[in-house]
Design a protein around this motif. Structure first.
Motif, PDB file in Angstrom:
ATOM      1  N   PRO A  51       0.802  -1.232   0.000  1.00  0.00           N
ATOM      2  CA  PRO A  51       0.000   0.000   0.000  1.00  0.00           C
ATOM      3  C   PRO A  51       0.832   1.278   0.000  1.00  0.00           C
ATOM      4  CG  PRO A  51      -0.316  -1.246   2.042  1.00  0.00           C
ATOM      5  CD  PRO A  51       0.411  -2.138   1.084  1.00  0.00           C
ATOM      6  N   GLN A  52       2.106   1.185   0.396  1.00  0.00           N
ATOM      7  CA  GLN A  52       2.949   2.384   0.353  1.00  0.00           C
ATOM      8  C   GLN A  52       3.216   2.849  -1.076  1.00  0.00           C
ATOM      9  OE1 GLN A  52       6.036   0.764   3.314  1.00  0.00           O
ATOM     10  NE2 GLN A  52       6.122   2.962   3.654  1.00  0.00           N
ATOM     11  N   ILE A  53       3.057   1.947  -2.045  1.00  0.00           N
ATOM     12  CA  ILE A  53       3.158   2.394  -3.443  1.00  0.00           C
ATOM     13  C   ILE A  53       1.775   2.348  -4.114  1.00  0.00           C
ATOM     14  CG2 ILE A  53       5.617   1.868  -3.681  1.00  0.00           C
ATOM     15  CD1 ILE A  53       4.803  -0.669  -5.260  1.00  0.00           C
ATOM     16  N   GLY A 100      11.624   4.593  11.856  1.00  0.00           N
ATOM     17  CA  GLY A 100      11.345   5.536  10.791  1.00  0.00           C
ATOM     18  C   GLY A 100      10.459   4.836   9.781  1.00  0.00           C
ATOM     19  N   CYS A 101      10.050   5.567   8.750  1.00  0.00           N
ATOM     20  CA  CYS A 101       9.171   4.992   7.734  1.00  0.00           C
ATOM     21  C   CYS A 101       9.376   5.778   6.448  1.00  0.00           C
ATOM     22  CB  CYS A 101       7.718   5.083   8.200  1.00  0.00           C
ATOM     23  SG  CYS A 101       6.527   4.409   7.024  1.00  0.00           S
ATOM     24  N   LEU A 102       9.455   5.079   5.337  1.00  0.00           N
ATOM     25  CA  LEU A 102       9.632   5.769   4.056  1.00  0.00           C
ATOM     26  C   LEU A 102       8.431   6.656   3.734  1.00  0.00           C
ATOM     27  CD1 LEU A 102      11.204   2.867   1.948  1.00  0.00           C
ATOM     28  CD2 LEU A 102      12.385   4.719   3.165  1.00  0.00           C
ATOM     29  N   SER A 103       7.303   6.427   4.396  1.00  0.00           N
ATOM     30  CA  SER A 103       6.115   7.278   4.200  1.00  0.00           C
ATOM     31  C   SER A 103       6.086   8.470   5.157  1.00  0.00           C
ATOM     32  CB  SER A 103       4.834   6.452   4.378  1.00  0.00           C
ATOM     33  OG  SER A 103       4.747   5.475   3.353  1.00  0.00           O
ATOM     34  N   GLN A 142       6.173  -6.180  12.489  1.00  0.00           N
ATOM     35  CA  GLN A 142       4.993  -5.507  13.046  1.00  0.00           C
ATOM     36  C   GLN A 142       4.744  -4.170  12.345  1.00  0.00           C
ATOM     37  OE1 GLN A 142       4.734  -6.009  17.613  1.00  0.00           O
ATOM     38  NE2 GLN A 142       6.765  -6.820  17.091  1.00  0.00           N
ATOM     39  N   HIS A 143       5.826  -3.430  12.080  1.00  0.00           N
ATOM     40  CA  HIS A 143       5.698  -2.134  11.392  1.00  0.00           C
ATOM     41  C   HIS A 143       5.111  -2.325   9.987  1.00  0.00           C
ATOM     42  CE1 HIS A 143       7.355   1.975  10.190  1.00  0.00           C
ATOM     43  NE2 HIS A 143       7.022   1.421   9.048  1.00  0.00           N
ATOM     44  N   GLU A 144       5.697  -3.277   9.232  1.00  0.00           N
ATOM     45  CA  GLU A 144       5.255  -3.443   7.839  1.00  0.00           C
ATOM     46  C   GLU A 144       3.827  -3.970   7.760  1.00  0.00           C
ATOM     47  OE1 GLU A 144       6.859  -2.044   5.586  1.00  0.00           O
ATOM     48  OE2 GLU A 144       8.658  -1.710   6.773  1.00  0.00           O
ATOM     49  N   VAL A 145       3.505  -4.921   8.612  1.00  0.00           N
ATOM     50  CA  VAL A 145       2.158  -5.500   8.548  1.00  0.00           C
ATOM     51  C   VAL A 145       1.112  -4.479   9.016  1.00  0.00           C
ATOM     52  CG1 VAL A 145       0.680  -7.362   9.425  1.00  0.00           C
ATOM     53  CG2 VAL A 145       2.994  -7.871   8.624  1.00  0.00           C
ATOM     54  N   ASP A 146       1.486  -3.578   9.901  1.00  0.00           N
ATOM     55  CA  ASP A 146       0.575  -2.481  10.268  1.00  0.00           C
ATOM     56  C   ASP A 146       0.135  -1.690   9.038  1.00  0.00           C
ATOM     57  OD1 ASP A 146       0.044  -2.677  12.974  1.00  0.00           O
ATOM     58  OD2 ASP A 146       1.445  -1.101  13.594  1.00  0.00           O
ATOM     59  N   HIS A 147       1.058  -1.509   8.067  1.00  0.00           N
ATOM     60  CA  HIS A 147       0.684  -0.769   6.849  1.00  0.00           C
ATOM     61  C   HIS A 147      -0.500  -1.431   6.138  1.00  0.00           C
ATOM     62  CE1 HIS A 147       3.688   2.390   6.458  1.00  0.00           C
ATOM     63  NE2 HIS A 147       4.678   1.550   6.674  1.00  0.00           N
ATOM     64  N   LEU A 148      -0.614  -2.756   6.250  1.00  0.00           N
ATOM     65  CA  LEU A 148      -1.698  -3.474   5.566  1.00  0.00           C
ATOM     66  C   LEU A 148      -3.042  -3.216   6.234  1.00  0.00           C
ATOM     67  CD1 LEU A 148       0.110  -6.883   4.959  1.00  0.00           C
ATOM     68  CD2 LEU A 148       0.202  -4.776   3.604  1.00  0.00           C
TER      69      LEU A 148
END
Ligand code: NI
Length: 178
Positions: A51-53, A100-103, A142-148
């Motif tokens: 979803p970040q892209i 941090g986060c690329l978003s 946990q960080h990446e799956v939160d994006h989903l």
């Protein structure tokens, strides 16, 4: 294969709940993964979620198998494609650490995460992934799956005084340009 623009906090697409992937063997999926890998590598990301892209599918990639310049102190995480992930914390112990986060470019915040994690899913060829991990590896997942689920790390923070710009939080550590 192409470099994709990473959406930034404030874009409503980052707040959506993404859909499970049903068709693993599709050319679209392989093309998406190639774009995600290229984009993550170009930005030295620890991970990237579809979803970040702007693609609302339950796909994350993370790890490179080598040290990450954005997190030089962190343990090495194997390069992983994780599709339709399921997370289960092991125990209740939480740990605060900087993310941090690329978003959310140029910023860091202190975020509580489960210390120990069991995660499962499949890779792009449908092979099962089933791991018990801890520390930075558990944090990244946990960080990446939160994006989903439409969750960005500032939404997990419990002390907003520990949120700021890299230049101010970590002067002279070469994190200014991320
Ligand atoms: Ni992120």
């Amino acid at each position: 294969m192409s470099l994709r623009r990473v959406l930034r906090m404030g874009d409503p697409q980052l707040l959506q709940v993404s859909e499970p992937v049903r068709n693993l063997d599709s050319p679209e999926l392989l093309e998406l993964l190639a774009d995600m890998r290229e984009t993550m590598a170009a930005l030295s990301g620890a991970g990237l979620a579809a979803p970040q892209i702007g693609v609302p599918w339950r796909i994350v990639i993370f790890g490179t198998g080598v040290p990450n310049p954005r997190y030089p102190e962190a343990e090495i995480v194997p390069a992983t494609v994780l599709i339709n992930p399921q997370l289960q914390p092991l125990g209740e112990q939480m740990q605060q650490d900087w993310e941090g986060c690329l978003s959310v470019p140029g910023m860091r915040g202190l975020v509580p995460r489960y210390q120990q994690l069991h995660y499962r899913g499949v890779d792009e060829q449908g092979r099962a992934i089933d791991r018990r991990v801890s520390g930075f590896h558990a944090r990244v997942v946990q960080h990446e799956v939160d994006h989903l689920d439409g969750i960005l790390y500032p939404m997990r923070m419990t002390d907003m005084s520990q949120f700021g710009f890299n230049e101010e939080l970590f002067p002279g550590q070469g994190l200014e340009d991320e």
